[in-house]
Design a protein around this motif. Structure first.
Motif, short mmCIF file in Angstrom:
data_model
loop_
_atom_site.label_atom_id
_atom_site.label_comp_id
_atom_site.label_asym_id
_atom_site.label_seq_id
_atom_site.Cartn_x
_atom_site.Cartn_y
_atom_site.Cartn_z
N HIS A 42 0.76 -1.10 -0.09
CA HIS A 42 -0.17 0.10 0.13
C HIS A 42 1.00 1.25 0.03
N CYS A 43 1.97 1.14 0.73
CA CYS A 43 2.86 2.32 0.97
C CYS A 43 3.42 2.45 -0.39
N PHE A 44 4.13 1.38 -1.06
CA PHE A 44 4.63 1.65 -2.46
C PHE A 44 3.65 2.39 -3.48
N ASP A 45 2.38 2.07 -3.49
CA ASP A 45 1.37 2.52 -4.26
C ASP A 45 1.29 3.72 -4.32
N LYS A 46 1.30 4.42 -2.91
CA LYS A 46 1.42 5.86 -2.88
C LYS A 46 2.56 6.55 -2.64
N GLN A 47 3.74 6.06 -2.98
CA GLN A 47 4.99 6.59 -3.06
C GLN A 47 5.36 7.02 -1.54
N VAL A 48 5.03 6.10 -0.66
CA VAL A 48 5.46 6.28 0.65
C VAL A 48 6.27 5.26 1.13
N GLU A 49 7.38 5.61 1.83
CA GLU A 49 8.68 4.89 2.10
C GLU A 49 8.36 4.26 3.51
N MET A 50 8.42 3.14 3.69
CA MET A 50 8.37 2.26 5.16
C MET A 50 9.42 1.49 5.52
N ARG A 51 9.98 1.99 6.35
CA ARG A 51 11.00 1.50 7.25
C ARG A 51 10.91 1.01 8.48
N VAL A 52 11.36 -0.30 9.08
CA VAL A 52 11.47 -0.87 10.32
C VAL A 52 12.64 -0.61 10.91
N ALA A 53 12.88 -0.22 12.23
CA ALA A 53 14.20 -0.01 12.87
C ALA A 53 13.96 -0.02 14.32
N LYS A 54 15.13 -0.09 14.86
CA LYS A 54 15.14 -0.40 16.42
C LYS A 54 14.95 1.07 16.89
N ASN A 55 14.11 1.27 18.01
CA ASN A 55 13.76 2.64 18.63
C ASN A 55 15.13 3.42 19.01
N THR A 56 16.03 2.77 19.48
CA THR A 56 17.41 3.25 19.85
C THR A 56 18.16 3.95 18.81
N LEU A 57 18.21 3.39 17.59
CA LEU A 57 18.72 3.65 16.36
C LEU A 57 18.02 4.83 15.84
N ILE A 58 16.67 4.82 15.97
CA ILE A 58 15.90 5.93 15.19
C ILE A 58 16.09 7.05 16.21
N LYS A 59 16.09 7.05 17.40
CA LYS A 59 16.36 8.24 18.41
C LYS A 59 17.73 8.85 17.95
N LYS A 60 18.79 7.74 18.19
CA LYS A 60 20.19 8.41 17.81
C LYS A 60 20.34 9.22 16.35
N ALA A 61 19.65 8.79 15.25
CA ALA A 61 19.46 9.36 14.09
C ALA A 61 18.88 10.87 14.33
N LEU A 62 17.84 10.87 14.98
CA LEU A 62 17.24 12.25 15.36
C LEU A 62 17.93 13.03 16.01
N SER A 76 7.55 8.73 21.68
CA SER A 76 6.83 7.42 20.75
C SER A 76 7.76 6.38 20.41
N LEU A 77 8.83 6.45 20.79
CA LEU A 77 9.84 5.33 20.14
C LEU A 77 9.68 4.23 21.21
N HIS A 78 8.85 3.42 21.25
CA HIS A 78 8.61 2.21 22.11
C HIS A 78 7.93 1.05 21.25
N ASN A 79 8.04 -0.15 21.83
CA ASN A 79 7.24 -1.35 21.17
C ASN A 79 8.01 -1.58 19.84
N VAL A 80 7.25 -2.07 18.79
CA VAL A 80 7.89 -2.35 17.55
C VAL A 80 7.65 -1.06 16.48
N THR A 81 8.47 -0.55 15.84
CA THR A 81 8.13 0.87 15.27
C THR A 81 8.45 0.62 13.97
N ALA A 82 7.61 1.17 12.98
CA ALA A 82 7.70 1.18 11.55
C ALA A 82 7.63 2.67 11.21
N LEU A 83 8.26 3.18 10.50
CA LEU A 83 8.39 4.63 9.91
C LEU A 83 7.92 4.70 8.57
#
Length: 205
Positions: A42-62, A76-83
């Motif tokens: 669904h994301c691909f059809d709408k040109q939305v990019e989906m990425r699953v990553a660990k919350n700690t890595l997402i936070k460090k990137a931000l 909001s960075l808890h449990n399983v996260t998909a961006l």
């Protein structure tokens, strides 16, 4: 995951956060592999990019990009996260809403959304995000507002011209009978008088 692999993931995420002004943080926990694949489609059809990553890595990137700018996203960075990254701010919201209706479930859950510098926290924000105005929609509304006075002026001018044409036609039709009536009168006025010579004939004899 090795330290080098973690650093590579962080660099990739930094690139995405720098590239997109809009991204959603969603909870995809309890979704099956098949459901995740369908969501990606669904994301691909709408040109939305989906990425699953660990919350700690997402936070460090931000944090490495701008600690204060993304402060509202950290909780909001808890449990399983998909961006979900998107140029259009409301496409991810529409995808999530549609997917949940199809699957008759409550996942993926919206944990937070970062839209052009504004932070929306909580799943209760999903409906509002589906109704957000995009840049093109706002431009279209402004153009419509600017064109409205011009269209009213053009309409008034067209109505004025139509009224003038009607007045001219009415005036021409009103003048026509007058001209036709005047013609016989003019002919009678110029007709020769033959009465006088006939009366004078006996006298000459």
């Amino acid at each position: 995951m090795t330290k080098q692999e973690k650093n590579e993931v962080i660099e990739v995420l930094k690139g995405k956060f720098a590239q997109y002004n809009n991204f959603y943080v969603t909870d995809t926990e309890s979704l099956t592999v098949a459901q995740i694949s369908k969501l990606r489609s669904h994301c691909f059809d709408k040109q939305v990019e989906m990425r699953v990553a660990k919350n700690t890595l997402i936070k460090k990137a931000l944090e490495s990009l701008d600690t204060e700018k993304y402060t509202g996203m950290y909780d909001s960075l808890h449990n399983v996260t998909a961006l979900l990254f998107s140029e259009n701010p409301k496409d991810p919201a529409l995808i999530l809403s549609s997917f949940r209706k199809e699957s008759k479930g409550e996942k993926p859950e919206l944990k937070a959304a970062f839209i052009n510098g504004d932070v929306f926290v909580g799943d209760n924000q999903l409906k509002a995000l589906t109704q957000i105005k995009t840049k093109n929609e706002l431009i279209g509304e402004v153009i419509g507002l600017l064109q409205a006075p011009i269209q009213r002026v053009l309409g008034a001018l067209q109505n004025k011209d139509a009224a003038k044409e009607t007045e001219t036609v009415v005036a021409d039709e009103a003048a026509a009978p007058v001209a036709e009536t005047a013609a016989p009168i003019a002919e009678e006025a110029t007709a020769p008088d033959t009465t006088a010579p006939e009366a004078a004939a006996p006298a000459a004899e």
